[in-house]
Scaffold this active site. Structure first.
Site, PDB file in Angstrom:
ATOM      1  N   HIS A 158      -7.149  -6.272   1.946  1.00 19.42           N
ATOM      2  CA  HIS A 158      -6.111  -5.364   1.470  1.00 19.42           C
ATOM      3  C   HIS A 158      -4.746  -5.726   2.048  1.00 19.42           C
ATOM      4  O   HIS A 158      -3.722  -5.610   1.357  1.00 19.42           O
ATOM      5  CB  HIS A 158      -6.493  -3.929   1.854  1.00 19.42           C
ATOM      6  CG  HIS A 158      -5.495  -2.909   1.431  1.00 19.42           C
ATOM      7  ND1 HIS A 158      -4.987  -2.826   0.156  1.00 19.42           N
ATOM      8  CD2 HIS A 158      -4.903  -1.899   2.131  1.00 19.42           C
ATOM      9  CE1 HIS A 158      -4.130  -1.817   0.074  1.00 19.42           C
ATOM     10  NE2 HIS A 158      -4.057  -1.251   1.265  1.00 19.42           N
TER      11      HIS A 158
ATOM     12  N   ASP B 160      -0.590  -4.904  -3.521  1.00 18.27           N
ATOM     13  CA  ASP B 160      -1.946  -4.347  -3.486  1.00 18.27           C
ATOM     14  C   ASP B 160      -1.969  -2.820  -3.461  1.00 18.27           C
ATOM     15  O   ASP B 160      -2.687  -2.216  -2.656  1.00 18.27           O
ATOM     16  CB  ASP B 160      -2.740  -4.904  -2.308  1.00 18.27           C
ATOM     17  CG  ASP B 160      -4.244  -4.997  -2.646  1.00 18.27           C
ATOM     18  OD1 ASP B 160      -4.554  -5.392  -3.774  1.00 18.27           O
ATOM     19  OD2 ASP B 160      -5.073  -4.667  -1.798  1.00 18.27           O
TER      20      ASP B 160
ATOM     21  N   SER C 229       0.831  -1.194   0.000  1.00 17.22           N
ATOM     22  CA  SER C 229       0.000   0.000   0.000  1.00 17.22           C
ATOM     23  C   SER C 229       0.872   1.252   0.000  1.00 17.22           C
ATOM     24  O   SER C 229       1.657   1.462  -0.908  1.00 17.22           O
ATOM     25  CB  SER C 229      -0.965  -0.044   1.190  1.00 17.22           C
ATOM     26  OG  SER C 229      -1.990   0.905   1.049  1.00 17.22           O
TER      27      SER C 229
END
Length: 436
Positions: free
Chosen positions: A396, A222, A197
């Site tokens: 996530h 991700d 992220s």
């Protein structure tokens, strides 16, 4: 940065017993209710004999009765299953790395593992800490001979810096390079940057700027420019919807699992400690160089770890540290208020797809779902500019939810490019089903 998700199972919220309407209605006997009702018989079965003078029976109350819906915090929880777990089960050592001259020194918390092979520099997502890589570190170490350096980024975890609110990509990228040099000198081993992220965006910027010349590979987990930019519009609402505080570390771990933020309870038990701190009402104090250095985050008593904020550490008259442990009724709050970093969000993700594609390095993109690909990455993937793997089912926090799958994918990536050798007793294989 944590992604907004609402896929929480209703049953996980402890909504109580089913309502009466959920049960099938049984027919009432048409005969005199004072007479016994004949039970169903199977073919060839003897008729049921009823005593001549049946004694009245007292009907027992049902074991369960309908209850009003309950919130998660009203449920009792298993403190053992949701208790915090020490980082020592996953890393070899933890260090506080000073960076810069003494008068303006910043101190970064790092966790290290392994002594041989390439160096995996692990960068966590927004609001998380280096402890989010704990379970993954054990998984990759069992597959690959490598070194691991997981660091708490500026403003996160136990890192103590003077300008903790400066979360620009330029500053955090320089932090990464400075910490690696402080640990390994000007000629560190071959480096593979791995980021999730926000940390993935920092890894891309670090690689693109060539701040670490020995970097040989780039792995992003991700984070895609298109979907990240879309999510920024709702990020403030997501942050406002989270609990502002928790009664205990165990309650915070329970929330992270039941809310779906971290779907792997083992990972939540070690990583949530890095996201929260004990919160008390104290007067603001003026920062000094000494306060920038964390003395201790963990106190061990009777084989139990009590996580203590550095503000509770003072010196005895003889100069030795003395830890003033807060009362148990203190609550825990988030270590970082991400809502105040909104001015940096756009800079984290805008343009990273093209920066990622432009890095002249072997690259791997790991995603929780194929729907996250934007146009630039879709074209680049079709042109074979990077390897990609989708790892459902996960949220996530892919590396926390499915650490073994992420370790398998990364190990195959390292073997394919001959960056590393298999751990002792493991077979080298690069046959992981990557998409090119």
């Amino acid at each position: 940065m944590a992604e907004v998700r609402s896929e929480v199972e209703t049953s996980s919220l402890g909504l109580g017993a089913p309502q009466p309407a959920d049960y099938p209605q049984l027919p009432h006997p048409a005969a005199d209710p004072t007479l016994p009702v004949a039970e169903p018989q199977l073919p060839g079965e003897e008729p049921l004999k009823v005593p001549e003078d049946p004694q009245p029976e007292t009907q027992a109350e049902p074991d369960t009765c309908p209850l009003p819906p309950r919130r998660m915090w009203e449920d009792s929880f298993d403190t053992e299953n949701y208790s915090a777990v020490s980082w020592r089960q996953y890393f070899d050592q933890s260090e506080d790395i000073p960076v810069g001259p003494s008068e303006t020194r910043d101190v970064f918390r790092v966790y290290r593992n392994g002594t041989d092979g390439p160096l995996l520099v692990l960068l966590h997502g927004g609001g998380h800490s280096a402890l989010s890589w704990a379970v993954f570190t054990t998984a990759i170490a069992s597959r690959v001979t490598c070194r691991v350096l997981a660091m708490d980024l500026r403003g996160h975890g136990s890192t103590q810096v003077r300008q903790s609110d400066d979360l620009s990509t330029q500053t955090m990228s320089r932090d990464v390079a400075n910490v690696v040099r402080a640990c390994y000198g000007e000629a560190p081993p071959p480096i593979v940057l791995v980021g999730h992220s926000m940390g993935g965006a920092i890894a891309v910027h670090t690689a693109s700027s060539m701040l670490l010349p020995t970097t040989v590979g780039l792995v992003v987990i991700d984070v895609v420019e298109g979907s990240a930019m879309e999510m920024l519009h709702s990020m403030q609402n997501f942050l406002k919807g989270r609990p502002k505080s928790f009664e205990s570390i165990a309650h915070a771990i329970e929330w992270s699992v039941k809310s779906g933020q971290i779907r792997n309870r083992e990972s939540a038990r070690v990583s949530m400690v890095g996201q929260i701190k004990r919160h008390v009402e104290v007067e603001d104090v003026v920062e000094s160089p000494e306060q920038a250095i964390p003395v201790s985050d963990v106190v061990v008593e009777s084989n139990e770890e009590i996580y203590v904020d550095p503000s509770y550490v003072s010196d005895k008259p003889d100069g030795t540290p003395e830890v003033n442990i807060p009362e148990p009724e203190g609550v825990y709050s988030w270590r970082i208020d991400l809502s105040k970093a909104e001015k940096y969000w756009d800079g984290w993700f805008r343009g990273i797809s093209n920066l990622f594609l432009g890095c002249n390095l072997p690259k791997l993109l790991l995603l929780a779902g194929v729907d996250r690909l934007d146009r630039d990455l879709t074209i680049g993937q079709m042109q074979g500019k990077f390897m990609m793997q989708v790892l459902p089912p996960s949220g996530h926090a892919v590396h926390e939810d499915t650490p073994d799958k992420v370790a398998d994918a990364l190990a195959s990536f390292l073997f394919r490019h001959k960056f590393a050798e298999a751990s002792r007793g493991q077979r080298t294989s690069s046959s992981y089903p990557f998409t090119r």
